[in-house]
Design a protein around this motif. Structure first.
Motif, PDB file in Angstrom:
ATOM      1  N   CYS A  39       0.831  -1.215   0.000  1.00 61.64           N
ATOM      2  CA  CYS A  39       0.000   0.000   0.000  1.00 61.64           C
ATOM      3  C   CYS A  39       0.864   1.263   0.000  1.00 61.64           C
ATOM      4  O   CYS A  39       0.504   2.270  -0.615  1.00 61.64           O
ATOM      5  N   VAL A  40       2.000   1.199   0.681  1.00 64.29           N
ATOM      6  CA  VAL A  40       2.909   2.343   0.696  1.00 64.29           C
ATOM      7  C   VAL A  40       3.567   2.522  -0.672  1.00 64.29           C
ATOM      8  O   VAL A  40       3.735   3.646  -1.167  1.00 64.29           O
ATOM      9  N   MET A  41       3.967   1.415  -1.316  1.00 65.96           N
ATOM     10  CA  MET A  41       4.664   1.495  -2.601  1.00 65.96           C
ATOM     11  C   MET A  41       3.738   1.728  -3.782  1.00 65.96           C
ATOM     12  O   MET A  41       4.171   2.246  -4.822  1.00 65.96           O
ATOM     13  N   LEU A  42       2.470   1.370  -3.659  1.00 63.90           N
ATOM     14  CA  LEU A  42       1.558   1.424  -4.803  1.00 63.90           C
ATOM     15  C   LEU A  42       1.427   2.808  -5.428  1.00 63.90           C
ATOM     16  O   LEU A  42       1.497   2.929  -6.668  1.00 63.90           O
ATOM     17  N   PRO A  43       1.259   3.900  -4.648  1.00 64.29           N
ATOM     18  CA  PRO A  43       1.183   5.224  -5.298  1.00 64.29           C
ATOM     19  C   PRO A  43       2.430   5.567  -6.103  1.00 64.29           C
ATOM     20  O   PRO A  43       2.327   6.100  -7.213  1.00 64.29           O
ATOM     21  N   SER A  44       3.621   5.242  -5.567  1.00 65.50           N
ATOM     22  CA  SER A  44       4.852   5.528  -6.299  1.00 65.50           C
ATOM     23  C   SER A  44       4.947   4.695  -7.570  1.00 65.50           C
ATOM     24  O   SER A  44       5.376   5.181  -8.622  1.00 65.50           O
ATOM     25  N   ILE A  45       4.526   3.422  -7.494  1.00 62.08           N
ATOM     26  CA  ILE A  45       4.562   2.557  -8.678  1.00 62.08           C
ATOM     27  C   ILE A  45       3.622   3.081  -9.753  1.00 62.08           C
ATOM     28  O   ILE A  45       3.962   3.129 -10.942  1.00 62.08           O
ATOM     29  N   LEU A  46       2.426   3.501  -9.351  1.00 63.45           N
ATOM     30  CA  LEU A  46       1.461   4.034 -10.313  1.00 63.45           C
ATOM     31  C   LEU A  46       1.961   5.325 -10.951  1.00 63.45           C
ATOM     32  O   LEU A  46       1.851   5.515 -12.168  1.00 63.45           O
ATOM     33  N   LEU A  47       2.521   6.221 -10.134  1.00 64.87           N
ATOM     34  CA  LEU A  47       3.044   7.477 -10.671  1.00 64.87           C
ATOM     35  C   LEU A  47       4.221   7.225 -11.608  1.00 64.87           C
ATOM     36  O   LEU A  47       4.337   7.853 -12.665  1.00 64.87           O
ATOM     37  N   PHE A  48       5.107   6.313 -11.219  1.00 67.10           N
ATOM     38  CA  PHE A  48       6.258   5.986 -12.066  1.00 67.10           C
ATOM     39  C   PHE A  48       5.792   5.398 -13.392  1.00 67.10           C
ATOM     40  O   PHE A  48       6.324   5.740 -14.458  1.00 67.10           O
ATOM     41  N   THR A  49       4.797   4.516 -13.335  1.00 72.16           N
ATOM     42  CA  THR A  49       4.277   3.907 -14.569  1.00 72.16           C
ATOM     43  C   THR A  49       3.617   4.951 -15.460  1.00 72.16           C
ATOM     44  O   THR A  49       3.830   4.964 -16.682  1.00 72.16           O
TER      45      THR A  49
ATOM     46  N   VAL B 218       6.530   7.835 -16.435  1.00 73.51           N
ATOM     47  CA  VAL B 218       7.814   7.413 -17.004  1.00 73.51           C
ATOM     48  C   VAL B 218       7.610   6.349 -18.083  1.00 73.51           C
ATOM     49  O   VAL B 218       7.938   6.568 -19.256  1.00 73.51           O
ATOM     50  N   TRP B 219       7.075   5.204 -17.694  1.00 72.39           N
ATOM     51  CA  TRP B 219       7.011   4.091 -18.650  1.00 72.39           C
ATOM     52  C   TRP B 219       5.995   4.332 -19.763  1.00 72.39           C
ATOM     53  O   TRP B 219       6.271   4.020 -20.923  1.00 72.39           O
ATOM     54  N   GLU B 220       4.838   4.860 -19.413  1.00 74.53           N
ATOM     55  CA  GLU B 220       3.829   5.086 -20.455  1.00 74.53           C
ATOM     56  C   GLU B 220       4.287   6.112 -21.486  1.00 74.53           C
ATOM     57  O   GLU B 220       4.181   5.858 -22.702  1.00 74.53           O
ATOM     58  N   PRO B 221       4.847   7.288 -21.089  1.00 77.45           N
ATOM     59  CA  PRO B 221       5.385   8.202 -22.111  1.00 77.45           C
ATOM     60  C   PRO B 221       6.546   7.612 -22.901  1.00 77.45           C
ATOM     61  O   PRO B 221       6.681   7.879 -24.098  1.00 77.45           O
ATOM     62  N   LEU B 222       7.383   6.801 -22.234  1.00 80.02           N
ATOM     63  CA  LEU B 222       8.518   6.199 -22.945  1.00 80.02           C
ATOM     64  C   LEU B 222       8.033   5.234 -24.025  1.00 80.02           C
ATOM     65  O   LEU B 222       8.488   5.290 -25.177  1.00 80.02           O
TER      66      LEU B 222
ATOM     67  N   ALA C 220      10.263  12.323 -31.144  1.00 82.91           N
ATOM     68  CA  ALA C 220      10.201  11.055 -30.410  1.00 82.91           C
ATOM     69  C   ALA C 220      11.373  10.158 -30.775  1.00 82.91           C
ATOM     70  O   ALA C 220      11.956   9.498 -29.905  1.00 82.91           O
ATOM     71  N   ALA C 221      11.734  10.116 -32.064  1.00 90.40           N
ATOM     72  CA  ALA C 221      12.861   9.278 -32.491  1.00 90.40           C
ATOM     73  C   ALA C 221      14.153   9.726 -31.835  1.00 90.40           C
ATOM     74  O   ALA C 221      14.938   8.902 -31.331  1.00 90.40           O
ATOM     75  N   LEU C 222      14.386  11.036 -31.818  1.00 89.45           N
ATOM     76  CA  LEU C 222      15.605  11.546 -31.187  1.00 89.45           C
ATOM     77  C   LEU C 222      15.571  11.304 -29.680  1.00 89.45           C
ATOM     78  O   LEU C 222      16.608  11.009 -29.071  1.00 89.45           O
ATOM     79  N   SER C 223      14.400  11.401 -29.069  1.00 91.43           N
ATOM     80  CA  SER C 223      14.276  11.136 -27.630  1.00 91.43           C
ATOM     81  C   SER C 223      14.620   9.686 -27.308  1.00 91.43           C
ATOM     82  O   SER C 223      15.271   9.408 -26.295  1.00 91.43           O
ATOM     83  N   VAL C 224      14.183   8.765 -28.166  1.00 95.81           N
ATOM     84  CA  VAL C 224      14.497   7.349 -27.954  1.00 95.81           C
ATOM     85  C   VAL C 224      16.004   7.118 -28.067  1.00 95.81           C
ATOM     86  O   VAL C 224      16.600   6.369 -27.278  1.00 95.81           O
ATOM     87  N   MET C 225      16.641   7.771 -29.019  1.00 94.86           N
ATOM     88  CA  MET C 225      18.092   7.642 -29.176  1.00 94.86           C
ATOM     89  C   MET C 225      18.815   8.167 -27.941  1.00 94.86           C
ATOM     90  O   MET C 225      19.781   7.558 -27.457  1.00 94.86           O
ATOM     91  N   ILE C 226      18.356   9.300 -27.414  1.00 94.87           N
ATOM     92  CA  ILE C 226      18.951   9.854 -26.191  1.00 94.87           C
ATOM     93  C   ILE C 226      18.750   8.889 -25.028  1.00 94.87           C
ATOM     94  O   ILE C 226      19.651   8.675 -24.204  1.00 94.87           O
ATOM     95  N   CYS C 227      17.560   8.299 -24.956  1.00 97.17           N
ATOM     96  CA  CYS C 227      17.255   7.356 -23.873  1.00 97.17           C
ATOM     97  C   CYS C 227      18.204   6.169 -23.905  1.00 97.17           C
ATOM     98  O   CYS C 227      18.684   5.721 -22.859  1.00 97.17           O
ATOM     99  N   ILE C 228      18.511   5.663 -25.094  1.00 96.78           N
ATOM    100  CA  ILE C 228      19.425   4.523 -25.216  1.00 96.78           C
ATOM    101  C   ILE C 228      20.819   4.896 -24.711  1.00 96.78           C
ATOM    102  O   ILE C 228      21.457   4.137 -23.975  1.00 96.78           O
ATOM    103  N   VAL C 229      21.284   6.094 -25.087  1.00 99.95           N
ATOM    104  CA  VAL C 229      22.601   6.548 -24.630  1.00 99.95           C
ATOM    105  C   VAL C 229      22.616   6.687 -23.107  1.00 99.95           C
ATOM    106  O   VAL C 229      23.578   6.274 -22.433  1.00 99.95           O
ATOM    107  N   LEU C 230      21.554   7.243 -22.540  1.00 98.69           N
ATOM    108  CA  LEU C 230      21.495   7.426 -21.086  1.00 98.69           C
ATOM    109  C   LEU C 230      21.409   6.093 -20.365  1.00 98.69           C
ATOM    110  O   LEU C 230      21.952   5.946 -19.260  1.00 98.69           O
ATOM    111  N   ILE C 231      20.743   5.111 -20.957  1.00 93.75           N
ATOM    112  CA  ILE C 231      20.703   3.774 -20.353  1.00 93.75           C
ATOM    113  C   ILE C 231      22.104   3.172 -20.306  1.00 93.75           C
ATOM    114  O   ILE C 231      22.510   2.566 -19.303  1.00 93.75           O
ATOM    115  N   LEU C 232      22.869   3.343 -21.388  1.00 92.42           N
ATOM    116  CA  LEU C 232      24.247   2.834 -21.413  1.00 92.42           C
ATOM    117  C   LEU C 232      25.107   3.537 -20.366  1.00 92.42           C
ATOM    118  O   LEU C 232      25.887   2.888 -19.653  1.00 92.42           O
TER     119      LEU C 232
END
Length: 307
Positions: free
Chosen positions: A30-40, A43-47, A281-293
């Motif tokens: 219950c404590v983690m659920l709000p953070s998980i929902l906000l993160f999803t 972060v994940w849905e826009p990505l 969006a394409a350039l954002s994905v490329m930046i995301c890959i570099v930041l993941i590395l």
């Protein structure tokens, strides 16, 4: 005494108890659920939506047809992308030359100070409390061309004529890095000060017994002890500078002649100037890959340090 066969039989018959879902587990979820929902949601849905948008042509934000990697090819073949790519690494290089050592010097200076440590800590951290956009506007007036610019006013006292600072392609990136360093060096200095405070005092006592002076103590005790921390901060600084946006946007808008254009600023121009959201969006994905590395490299270095 129990025989060896009885002990082995008892061990083979042992079954670990299954963990039952308790009220404490429910409370944790219950404590983690709000953070998980906000993160999803933020972060994940826009990505994932950016990845999908980068593979389609669009009219505004309405998807039209699947084009595969055409948007990526369009971005890479753009002349502005090549300038932004090179400029981003120039930003990183100048940030390591100008901005990397300033927090270390400030942290050592404050740590070696006997009186007024609290004042100096507040003084170096104060620029971090100012919003980034406000800091950029402040430096716009500082580098303003003509006799009304703050820097030109100061230099006029020395007999130097007013200069057009931000229109000089050779100086624009170092000047932007100076503005960034002024804002962000304080928080990094506090991290280094925390690392210095954790150094074993016996090292300094041994150095004092050997007759080491201030500079010898710094070079032979302080710097080696914060070397691993410096490696971590180096990777974090590269990740941060790779995403530079506000400073070139407010100070120069990428000029002169794309001399200060960064990759993040190019994304901004694609999305909010040209309204070409698939390329953005394409350039954002490329930046995301570099930041993941880069983030993976950071995690590898920190894990190695912990081991």
């Amino acid at each position: 005494m129990k025989s060896k066969q009885q002990v082995q039989t008892k061990q083979t018959n042992y079954k670990p108890k299954k963990h039952k879902f308790s009220k404490r587990d429910l409370l944790g979820w219950c404590v983690m659920l709000p953070s998980i929902l906000l993160f999803t949601f933020f972060v994940w849905e826009p990505l994932l939506e950016s990845v999908r948008l980068s593979l389609f042509s669009a009219k505004g934000v309405q998807l039209q047809e699947f084009v595969g990697l055409d948007n990526y090819i369009t971005v890479i073949n753009n002349v502005s992308f090549k300038a932004a790519f090179l400029n981003t690494f120039k930003y990183i290089g100048w940030s390591l030359i100008i901005g990397f050592f300033v927090p270390i010097i400030l942290a050592i200076f404050i740590s070696e100070t006997v009186r007024g440590k609290s004042f100096f800590r507040f003084a170096v951290y104060f620029p971090n409390m100012i919003p980034g956009m406000a800091v950029s506007l402040l430096w716009v007036y500082f580098f303003k061309p003509g006799p009304t610019g703050v820097l030109n006013i100061l230099l006029s006292k020395c007999g130097i004529e007013p200069q057009v600072w931000l229109n000089n392609a050779a100086l624009v990136i170092p000047l932007i890095i100076i503005a960034m360093t002024w804002k962000s060096a304080g928080s990094t200095s506090l991290i280094y000060m925390a690392g210095i405070s954790g150094i074993n005092p016996e090292y300094y006592e041994a150095a004092a017994i050997d007759g080491a002076g201030v500079f010898q103590r710094i070079f032979h005790v302080t710097l080696p002890c914060i070397l691993s921390l410096g490696k971590t901060m180096l990777i974090l600084q590269v990740i941060s500078v790779f995403q530079i946006l506000y400073e070139p946007l407010v100070l120069t808008n990428g000029g002169p002649n794309n001399a200060s254009l960064s990759i993040m600023l190019l994304v901004y121009q694609y999305a909010f100037t040209e309204f070409n959201y698939p390329c953005a969006a394409a350039l954002s994905v490329m930046i995301c890959i570099v930041l993941i590395l880069l983030s993976g490299l950071y995690m590898y270095l920190t894990r190695k340090k912990d081991d």
